[in-house]
Design a protein around this motif. Structure first.
Motif, mmCIF file in Angstrom:
data_model
loop_
_atom_site.group_PDB
_atom_site.id
_atom_site.type_symbol
_atom_site.label_atom_id
_atom_site.label_comp_id
_atom_site.label_asym_id
_atom_site.label_seq_id
_atom_site.Cartn_x
_atom_site.Cartn_y
_atom_site.Cartn_z
ATOM 1 N N THR A 1 -23.936 -3.435 25.131
ATOM 2 C CA THR A 1 -23.442 -4.405 26.104
ATOM 3 C C THR A 1 -22.950 -3.681 27.365
ATOM 4 O OG1 THR A 1 -22.756 -5.904 24.338
ATOM 5 C CG2 THR A 1 -21.815 -6.274 26.521
ATOM 6 N N PRO A 2 -23.436 -4.065 28.552
ATOM 7 C CA PRO A 2 -23.023 -3.377 29.789
ATOM 8 C C PRO A 2 -21.541 -3.569 30.080
ATOM 9 C CG PRO A 2 -24.988 -4.727 30.142
ATOM 10 C CD PRO A 2 -24.439 -5.107 28.806
ATOM 11 N N GLU A 3 -20.979 -2.621 30.756
ATOM 12 C CA GLU A 3 -19.596 -2.719 31.214
ATOM 13 C C GLU A 3 -19.441 -3.954 32.098
ATOM 14 O OE1 GLU A 3 -15.667 -1.074 31.529
ATOM 15 O OE2 GLU A 3 -17.370 -0.206 30.450
ATOM 16 N N GLY A 4 -18.389 -4.734 31.838
ATOM 17 C CA GLY A 4 -18.119 -5.907 32.663
ATOM 18 C C GLY A 4 -18.953 -7.122 32.338
ATOM 19 N N PHE A 5 -19.728 -7.074 31.258
ATOM 20 C CA PHE A 5 -20.571 -8.219 30.894
ATOM 21 C C PHE A 5 -19.713 -9.419 30.511
ATOM 22 C CE2 PHE A 5 -23.271 -10.614 27.874
ATOM 23 C CZ PHE A 5 -24.406 -10.765 28.652
ATOM 24 N N ASP A 6 -18.616 -9.177 29.806
ATOM 25 C CA ASP A 6 -17.624 -10.202 29.469
ATOM 26 C C ASP A 6 -18.276 -11.381 28.737
ATOM 27 O OD1 ASP A 6 -15.147 -11.333 29.270
ATOM 28 O OD2 ASP A 6 -15.110 -12.143 31.305
ATOM 29 N N MET A 7 -18.843 -11.092 27.554
ATOM 30 C CA MET A 7 -19.525 -12.155 26.814
ATOM 31 C C MET A 7 -18.531 -13.169 26.269
ATOM 32 S SD MET A 7 -20.774 -10.581 23.140
ATOM 33 C CE MET A 7 -21.823 -9.325 23.861
ATOM 34 N N ALA A 8 -18.993 -14.402 26.151
ATOM 35 C CA ALA A 8 -18.155 -15.482 25.650
ATOM 36 C C ALA A 8 -19.032 -16.500 24.937
ATOM 37 C CB ALA A 8 -17.391 -16.148 26.780
ATOM 38 N N MET A 9 -18.424 -17.230 24.025
ATOM 39 C CA MET A 9 -19.123 -18.294 23.308
ATOM 40 C C MET A 9 -18.598 -19.647 23.749
ATOM 41 S SD MET A 9 -19.187 -19.380 19.305
ATOM 42 C CE MET A 9 -17.910 -20.602 19.658
ATOM 43 N N ALA A 10 -19.517 -20.574 23.974
ATOM 44 C CA ALA A 10 -19.165 -21.958 24.272
ATOM 45 C C ALA A 10 -19.683 -22.845 23.161
ATOM 46 C CB ALA A 10 -19.778 -22.389 25.598
ATOM 47 N N ALA A 11 -18.979 -23.937 22.894
ATOM 48 C CA ALA A 11 -19.476 -24.920 21.942
ATOM 49 C C ALA A 11 -20.773 -25.527 22.463
ATOM 50 C CB ALA A 11 -18.432 -26.015 21.729
ATOM 51 N N VAL A 12 -21.676 -25.875 21.552
ATOM 52 C CA VAL A 12 -22.889 -26.581 21.952
ATOM 53 C C VAL A 12 -22.477 -27.874 22.635
ATOM 54 C CG1 VAL A 12 -24.957 -27.740 21.084
ATOM 55 C CG2 VAL A 12 -24.233 -25.558 20.083
ATOM 56 N N PRO A 13 -23.066 -28.202 23.800
ATOM 57 C CA PRO A 13 -22.658 -29.416 24.512
ATOM 58 C C PRO A 13 -22.857 -30.683 23.687
ATOM 59 C CG PRO A 13 -24.027 -28.026 25.904
ATOM 60 C CD PRO A 13 -24.102 -27.447 24.522
ATOM 61 N N ALA A 14 -22.171 -31.728 24.082
ATOM 62 C CA ALA A 14 -22.379 -33.025 23.462
ATOM 63 C C ALA A 14 -23.786 -33.503 23.776
ATOM 64 C CB ALA A 14 -21.355 -34.025 23.979
ATOM 65 N N LEU A 15 -24.387 -34.200 22.825
ATOM 66 C CA LEU A 15 -25.709 -34.768 23.099
ATOM 67 C C LEU A 15 -25.591 -35.853 24.156
ATOM 68 C CD1 LEU A 15 -28.643 -34.514 22.252
ATOM 69 C CD2 LEU A 15 -28.217 -36.209 20.466
ATOM 70 N N THR A 16 -24.582 -36.716 24.007
ATOM 71 C CA THR A 16 -24.263 -37.729 25.012
ATOM 72 C C THR A 16 -22.750 -37.889 25.051
ATOM 73 O OG1 THR A 16 -24.214 -39.661 23.544
ATOM 74 C CG2 THR A 16 -26.377 -38.964 24.367
ATOM 75 N N ALA A 17 -22.278 -38.613 26.015
ATOM 76 C CA ALA A 17 -20.843 -38.866 26.114
ATOM 77 C C ALA A 17 -20.344 -39.776 25.005
ATOM 78 C CB ALA A 17 -20.518 -39.481 27.477
ATOM 79 N N ALA A 18 -21.266 -40.397 24.267
ATOM 80 C CA ALA A 18 -20.881 -41.335 23.194
ATOM 81 C C ALA A 18 -20.998 -40.711 21.813
ATOM 82 C CB ALA A 18 -21.760 -42.587 23.272
ATOM 83 N N ASP A 19 -20.978 -39.399 21.730
ATOM 84 C CA ASP A 19 -21.109 -38.718 20.439
ATOM 85 C C ASP A 19 -19.997 -39.121 19.471
ATOM 86 O OD1 ASP A 19 -23.378 -37.416 21.165
ATOM 87 O OD2 ASP A 19 -22.523 -35.410 21.184
ATOM 88 N N ALA A 20 -20.313 -39.026 18.172
ATOM 89 C CA ALA A 20 -19.329 -39.355 17.143
ATOM 90 C C ALA A 20 -18.230 -38.298 17.047
ATOM 91 C CB ALA A 20 -20.024 -39.505 15.794
ATOM 92 N N LEU A 21 -18.576 -37.046 17.329
ATOM 93 C CA LEU A 21 -17.593 -35.964 17.303
ATOM 94 C C LEU A 21 -17.244 -35.546 18.722
ATOM 95 C CD1 LEU A 21 -18.954 -33.655 14.431
ATOM 96 C CD2 LEU A 21 -17.142 -35.376 14.312
ATOM 97 N N PRO A 22 -16.056 -35.032 18.945
ATOM 98 C CA PRO A 22 -15.656 -34.611 20.298
ATOM 99 C C PRO A 22 -16.531 -33.484 20.820
ATOM 100 C CG PRO A 22 -13.750 -34.731 18.820
ATOM 101 C CD PRO A 22 -14.967 -34.868 17.962
ATOM 102 N N ASN A 23 -16.553 -33.323 22.134
ATOM 103 C CA ASN A 23 -17.356 -32.289 22.755
ATOM 104 C C ASN A 23 -16.979 -30.902 22.249
ATOM 105 O OD1 ASN A 23 -19.168 -31.053 24.585
ATOM 106 N ND2 ASN A 23 -17.486 -30.661 25.985
ATOM 107 N N GLY A 24 -15.715 -30.686 21.929
ATOM 108 C CA GLY A 24 -15.269 -29.373 21.497
ATOM 109 C C GLY A 24 -15.539 -29.051 20.049
ATOM 110 N N ALA A 25 -16.111 -29.972 19.285
ATOM 111 C CA ALA A 25 -16.422 -29.709 17.882
ATOM 112 C C ALA A 25 -17.399 -28.543 17.777
ATOM 113 C CB ALA A 25 -17.014 -30.959 17.230
ATOM 114 N N VAL A 26 -17.214 -27.711 16.758
ATOM 115 C CA VAL A 26 -18.087 -26.545 16.588
ATOM 116 C C VAL A 26 -18.549 -26.450 15.140
ATOM 117 C CG1 VAL A 26 -17.113 -25.176 18.472
ATOM 118 C CG2 VAL A 26 -16.126 -25.012 16.173
ATOM 119 N N GLN A 27 -19.698 -25.807 14.998
ATOM 120 C CA GLN A 27 -20.202 -25.505 13.672
ATOM 121 C C GLN A 27 -19.579 -24.195 13.208
ATOM 122 O OE1 GLN A 27 -24.464 -25.438 11.340
ATOM 123 N NE2 GLN A 27 -24.419 -24.536 13.379
#
Length: 465
Positions: free
Chosen positions: A312-338
């Motif tokens: 990994t290069p210096e300063g790459f600063d990797m991060a993980m984001a939750a998979v986005p919601a499929l739609t705004a009406a999803d059954a689980l909140p946007n921040g839900a993660v597997q």
């Protein structure tokens, strides 16, 4: 445990053959005179009754997490049992090497069952080849004799290792799956992590405009792309859908949320949002392309930072984001993660020193070893409080933050562990979907047919959530 030194494996036909051999041979393995199992006196200093001077054999999967933490546990074991000779071996193909030893009744005392071609845990359990870990869970922990080992473990860990009401294995790493990106790259271009899939597709166009591929993926191992797909499905359809899939319910794979998720992933391919040639890349090739800035996103579990730390290069600063919601009406909140525990440790029932195997795991699941694991492997251990006070690497810190945001909205599927033959079909179909050789409906029909076949096969032990 993917098909390489990583945590998720793509189980192939050879694994199925090995599992069948385990089932057919292990119940009677060793003939009429199985190897005697050593036992010792139970004392406050030896709560699991480890016999004096008994040798211990530990075999681990030497993958992205390395061997440092398992050797640390060996050191603690030797301190407590100085007369014992401990053998520690790291392997790449655990199932290929150990399956004959299970059949012959001569397995090691401890196995880290991970990686490509790993032994089929469900098959081993059904064949009576795994020690019940209840004694370990009830034993006093090394950290505090007043606290049993089970109380050190994060929620869900004991459940993950339970088959038909008995704890047969314990996972060591808590894995969270999501989309990985470089914060520094996103900051330079003013990009934000998308909240919905429509936002994702719009961002992909912006990323392409900057001369960068929006996504790459580990094309030789379609399970990597199955993770965001099934995350999208879970968010849209809710936990009930996850359970329906695991429980082999009719038409679960044809649920509208699953079809919508498959369509969302299909649109990435149809829109030309993958780095050219990704379909033929191994896990390391795809991850190295991402680390070199050729692609903005890559799907992966939280082990990626440890695997990539040397490149990994210096300063790459990797991060993980939750998979986005499929739609705004999803059954689980946007921040839900597997998320789920992984990296399975077990004690074979026919081991020569199973009490020593349990004691080794007591050392492994201590706070001291778990803290070392977090530092060396840059991954989350399943031991409570193990990361408290540690200066976490950027990626691991983002995983911890994602878990905090998700709260109780952490979901996971079990069909891969319960029905590996179904997992093979899921991944093969997903490869076809991404290559444009199948549309979402064809993809779903193929997988549903495989799930129905498993459900109808009385020779396959069934499990239920």
């Amino acid at each position: 445990m993917y098909a390489h030194p990583s945590r998720r494996s793509l189980l192939r036909a050879s694994t199925m053959a090995g599992a069948a051999a385990v089932l057919s041979g292990c119940v009677t393995a060793g003939g009429d005179d199985p190897a005697p199992q050593a036992t010792g006196a139970v004392t406050d200093d030896n709560p699991l009754g480890v016999p004096d001077g008994a040798d211990l054999e530990v075999v681990i999967f030497n993958g992205g997490y390395g061997e440092e933490y398992t050797r640390h546990a060996v050191t603690l074991y030797e301190e407590r049992h100085p007369d014992a000779t401990v053998t520690h071996e790291g392997l790449q193909k655990v199932g290929e090497v150990l399956q004959p030893r299970f059949v012959s009744g001569e397995p090691p005392d401890v196995v880290d069952n991970s990686g490509a071609g790993r032994l089929d845990i469900a098959a081993l359990a059904a064949a009576g080849q795994l020690t019940d870990l209840a004694d370990l869970l009830d034993a006093p922990s090394l950290d505090d004799p007043a606290v049993p080992v089970r109380d050190l473990l994060l929620p869900g860990v004991v459940e993950d290792g339970t088959l038909d009401g008995t704890v047969r294995y314990l996972n060591y790493s808590y894995v969270v799956w999501g989309l990985w990106y470089s914060r520094s790259l996103f900051d330079r271009h003013g990009w934000s992590v998308p909240a919905t899939w429509d936002d994702m597709l719009a961002l992909c166009e912006d990323i392409k405009g900057a001369g960068i591929a929006p996504w790459t993926w580990q094309g030789k191992y379609p399970e990597y792309m199955m993770d965001p797909l099934q995350s999208l499905a879970a968010k849209a359809g809710g936990i009930e859908l996850v359970h329906a899939i695991d429980n082999l319910e009719p038409d679960a794979w044809r649920h509208e949320a699953v079809l919508a998720a498959a369509d969302a992933i299909h649109r990435l391919a149809a829109g030309g949002h993958f780095l050219e040639g990704s379909e033929g890349l191994s896990h390391t090739e795809a991850q190295n392309a991402w680390c070199s800035g050729r692609a903005a996103f890559i799907p992966c579990g939280s082990w990626i930072e440890g695997e990539q730390q040397d490149v990994t290069p210096e300063g790459f600063d990797m991060a993980m984001a939750a998979v986005p919601a499929l739609t705004a009406a999803d059954a689980l909140p946007n921040g839900a993660v597997q998320g789920a525990s992984s990296e399975s440790f077990l004690v074979p029932a026919q081991a020569r020193n199973p009490r020593g195997g349990l004691e080794y795991l007591r050392c492994l699941f201590s706070g001291e070893v778990a803290r070392g694991f977090a530092e060396s492997a840059k991954a989350m251990p399943v031991v409570r409080g193990a990361t408290d006070g540690l200066d976490l690497a950027p990626g691991l810190a983002s995983v911890a933050a994602a878990l905090e945001t998700a709260g109780d909205d952490v979901f996971g599927y079990k069909y891969r562990t319960w029905y590996p033959e179904l997992a093979v079909e899921v991944d093969t179909a997903t490869g076809e979907l991404l290559a444009g050789r199948a549309d979402p409906e064809q993809w779903a029909d193929r997988i549903q047919a495989a799930a129905d076949a498993v459900a109808a096969d009385d020779s396959i032990a069934k499990h239920e959530r």
